[in-house]
Design an enzyme around this catalytic site. Structure first.
Site, PDB file in Angstrom:
ATOM      1  N   ARG A 224      -4.647   3.618  13.711  1.00  0.00           N
ATOM      2  CA  ARG A 224      -4.059   2.447  13.069  1.00  0.00           C
ATOM      3  C   ARG A 224      -3.785   1.353  14.094  1.00  0.00           C
ATOM      4  O   ARG A 224      -3.294   1.607  15.186  1.00  0.00           O
ATOM      5  CB  ARG A 224      -2.745   2.836  12.390  1.00  0.00           C
ATOM      6  CG  ARG A 224      -1.980   1.730  11.687  1.00  0.00           C
ATOM      7  CD  ARG A 224      -0.671   2.328  11.178  1.00  0.00           C
ATOM      8  NE  ARG A 224       0.142   1.409  10.403  1.00  0.00           N
ATOM      9  CZ  ARG A 224       1.048   0.581  10.910  1.00  0.00           C
ATOM     10  NH1 ARG A 224       1.232   0.530  12.217  1.00  0.00           N
ATOM     11  NH2 ARG A 224       1.769  -0.189  10.139  1.00  0.00           N
TER      12      ARG A 224
ATOM     13  N   HIS B  85       0.835  -1.195   0.000  1.00  0.00           N
ATOM     14  CA  HIS B  85       0.000   0.000   0.000  1.00  0.00           C
ATOM     15  C   HIS B  85       0.870   1.244   0.000  1.00  0.00           C
ATOM     16  O   HIS B  85       2.051   1.203   0.341  1.00  0.00           O
ATOM     17  CB  HIS B  85      -0.957   0.016   1.188  1.00  0.00           C
ATOM     18  CG  HIS B  85      -0.279  -0.029   2.518  1.00  0.00           C
ATOM     19  ND1 HIS B  85       0.207  -1.211   3.068  1.00  0.00           N
ATOM     20  CD2 HIS B  85       0.025   0.935   3.420  1.00  0.00           C
ATOM     21  CE1 HIS B  85       0.761  -0.968   4.234  1.00  0.00           C
ATOM     22  NE2 HIS B  85       0.667   0.334   4.480  1.00  0.00           N
TER      23      HIS B  85
END
Length: 276
Positions: free
Chosen positions: A267, A252
């Protein structure tokens, strides 16, 4: 529950579900995770405790070595880019923390504040990238072991990167060079049995028994190959969006195209697992 694929190679948006509810269709979600590798859930009003419960469905929580967790939840940290900042976190293609002996199988990212436009995240299927290699190249990379480092030396070093990001509480970056792990360049996914490339220009500094100078041309080729457009999907964020991705078969990259606007995410990584 409605599942809508995002692209041909990977990614799906799942609608019609509240992840806070114990009755959520977790078996179907797990099946979709293995099939699509990247799952996007909209309008999820998740407090940190909720995020921990959702993450537990995928694996045990993992610490991130260089950023301090939020109060009461040491495994969750906030990814923040302030209006005046020009460098973002995660702006190079990678799979999370491959410099650890047991990297996380999944990452969860929950959007709290998002820019009016921009700030998307790109994902690439390293399954598709491996499958598209020639037979000769597959036979070469199948036998390679990558040496992965947290130093970020290719992009100027971890200290330089973190010094330009003021909205995050960093620590221990002076020891980044000490975080190093060897993993197969081609790993076999334990849930699907499929092979996937597992290296990045950001973290893989060389191959075992080879010098950095010898290794770099092949690392650069494979990195460029595995992010070809036909292997990718794109996630656009809005407050409440939760994206969960499989680090075992994806890379990513956070797109840094929203200068002057604030972006704030939470996160969590889960499921420490040794690549095979």
């Amino acid at each position: 529950m409605i599942i809508e694929p995002l692209a041909g190679a990977l990614g799906a948006e799942i609608r019609g579900i509240d992840l806070r509810k114990e009755g959520a269709a977790w078996k179907a979600i797990q099946d979709a995770f293995l099939k699509y590798s990247v799952l996007v859930f909209r309008d999820q009003q998740l407090e940190p405790a909720d995020l921990m419960r959702v993450g537990a469905r995928f694996g045990e929580p993992c610490y991130y070595p260089f950023v301090t967790g939020i109060d009461g939840f040491p495994f969750i940290f906030e990814v923040v880019k302030e209006e005046q900042e020009t460098v973002n976190f995660g702006g190079n293609w990678h799979s999370d923390t491959t410099y650890l002996a047991q990297p996380p199988l999944a990452t969860l990212l929950h959007a709290l504040e998002t820019p009016s436009q921009g700030g998307d995240t790109l994902f690439a299927s390293t399954y598709a990238a491996y499958d598209a290699l020639s037979e000769g190249m597959r036979s070469l990379v199948d036998g390679l072991v990558g040496v992965n480092s947290a130093s970020l030396k290719v992009t100027g070093g971890r200290r330089k990167m973190h010094s330009t990001i003021g909205g995050m509480k960093v620590h221990d970056i002076e020891h980044a060079d000490g975080y190093e792990a060897e993993h197969p360049v081609v790993r076999t996914h334990p849930g699907t049995g499929r092979k996937a490339l597992y290296l990045s220009r950001s973290h893989t500094i060389r191959f075992r028994d080879m010098s950095e100078e010898e290794s770099r041309p092949l690392i650069d080729f494979l990195q460029g190959h595995q992010i070809r457009p036909e292997f990718t999907c794109r996630v656009r964020w809005s407050p409440g969006t939760l994206t969960v991705w499989d680090n075992r078969c994806t890379q990513h990259c956070a797109v840094n195209d929203y200068h002057g606007q604030r972006r704030r995410m939470r996160r969590l990584t889960v499921g420490a697992q040794r690549p095979r």
